[in-house]
Design an enzyme around this catalytic site. Structure first.
Site, short mmCIF file in Angstrom:
data_model
loop_
_atom_site.label_atom_id
_atom_site.label_comp_id
_atom_site.label_asym_id
_atom_site.label_seq_id
_atom_site.Cartn_x
_atom_site.Cartn_y
_atom_site.Cartn_z
CG ASP A 30 123.94 53.10 4.02
OD1 ASP A 30 123.39 54.09 3.50
OD2 ASP A 30 125.18 52.98 4.15
CE1 TYR B 73 131.05 52.13 2.66
CE2 TYR B 73 128.91 51.09 2.92
CZ TYR B 73 129.74 52.20 3.09
OH TYR B 73 129.25 53.33 3.68
#
Length: 318
Positions: A47, A52
């Site tokens: 994931d 991020y």
């Protein structure tokens, strides 16, 4: 080992491995090895998200294991997410292609709208106005979803879904959607059990993906006196009964509820420990007891955007 991992069937008939590796807060210098370790251990679901800031390094780990012949691309299920500053329909495809380029992939298995609210386009990932407050955009998530449907039809991703959407937002989306979201990825752990939202999504044919299933003890905004889920004496007691760790108990709790579960770790021993949950079953009484720990203990409230009209946690019942 990966054969042990069951899959959850989506409303399209495609299946998603019920257990995966989360990569939120995984530093670029550590995540490549974490991905390689996870694939070696038997994880097949990774994931990711643009925000991020580590998708290139995740991609390096994936490529290494494909090149070694440990897995083929089709053995893996790769998820990523559209960030809030790319909600404008004309930006969606380019954002997805950036993620594909970073990951070194030709397609995703699942692409999610990361949050239902849009932020100001064309600059920083966390834009602010002159007063230093989060800068909003008024793009409607329904219009964003139409663009998500288009990238799905083009084959850039096999499935599309949402993340952090509440019940009214899903209901509104479904009124005009031609593709039903495959999943709603939400914060879910014993202190935020999400019983109502999980049940509602099930009635609509939408799976739940549980993020922060371990309570995200390493979240940057944690306060010293915040309760630590894995230190909870009640959970420790259940763990002792099964000769398992508290982490294994709370992960099994999600999996037994049929929730896709994506714990994050960059430590090989923890990645291994998290995966060792296939040799025991919690009783219905255990599940009921863990459900009772729910105290609406949300740890990812995104308070910087709480005044946005589409903020999911401000007013909705669930």
């Amino acid at each position: 080992m990966s054969a042990k991992v069951p899959s959850v069937k989506t409303n399209t008939g495609c299946s998603i491995p019920i257990f995966g590796l989360g990569t939120w807060k995984s530093k670029p210098g550590e995540v490549t090895q974490a991905v390689k370790d996870a694939i070696d251990i038997g994880y097949r679901h990774i994931d990711c998200a643009h925000v991020y800031g580590n998708e290139k390094e995740v991609g390096e780990g994936i490529k290494a294991k494909i090149d070694e012949g440990v897995v083929k691309r089709e053995d893996l299920f790769i998820t990523s997410k559209l960030w809030n500053t790319f909600h404008a329909p004309e930006l969606v495809e380019a954002a997805l292609k950036t993620t594909l380029s970073n990951l070194g992939l030709e397609h995703l298995d699942l692409y999610l709208v990361h949050w239902p609210f849009a932020l100001k386009e064309g600059g920083e990932l966390f834009p602010v106005d002159e007063s230093g407050k989060t800068a909003y955009s008024d793009v409607d998530y329904v219009d964003t979803w139409k663009a998500m449907e288009e990238v799905c039809k083009k084959g850039l991703t096999k499935l599309i879904g949402v993340s952090n959407f509440n019940k009214p937002q899903i209901e509104r989306l479904l009124e005009s959607a031609t593709i039903i979201p495959a999943t709603n990825q939400i914060e879910c752990h014993p202190y935020l059990a999400q019983l109502k939202l999980s049940e509602f999504c099930k009635t609509k044919g939408i799976t739940i993906t549980a993020y922060s299933p371990l309570g995200s003890p390493d979240r940057p905004w944690a306060k010293p006196d915040d309760p630590l889920l894995l230190e909870d004496e009640k959970i420790k007691k259940i763990a002792e009964k099964y000769k398992k760790t508290p982490a294994q108990v709370v992960l099994k709790y999600q999996v037994q509820r049929g929730h896709i579960t994506i714990p994050k770790s960059v430590t090989k021993s923890r990645i291994q420990e998290n995966f060792q949950i296939w040799d025991f079953e919690l009783t219905p009484e255990d599940i009921e007891l863990i459900n009772s720990f729910d105290c609406n203990g949300r740890i990812c409230p995104y308070v910087d955007a709480v005044t946005h009209k589409d903020h999911p946690f401000a007013n909705a019942e669930f």
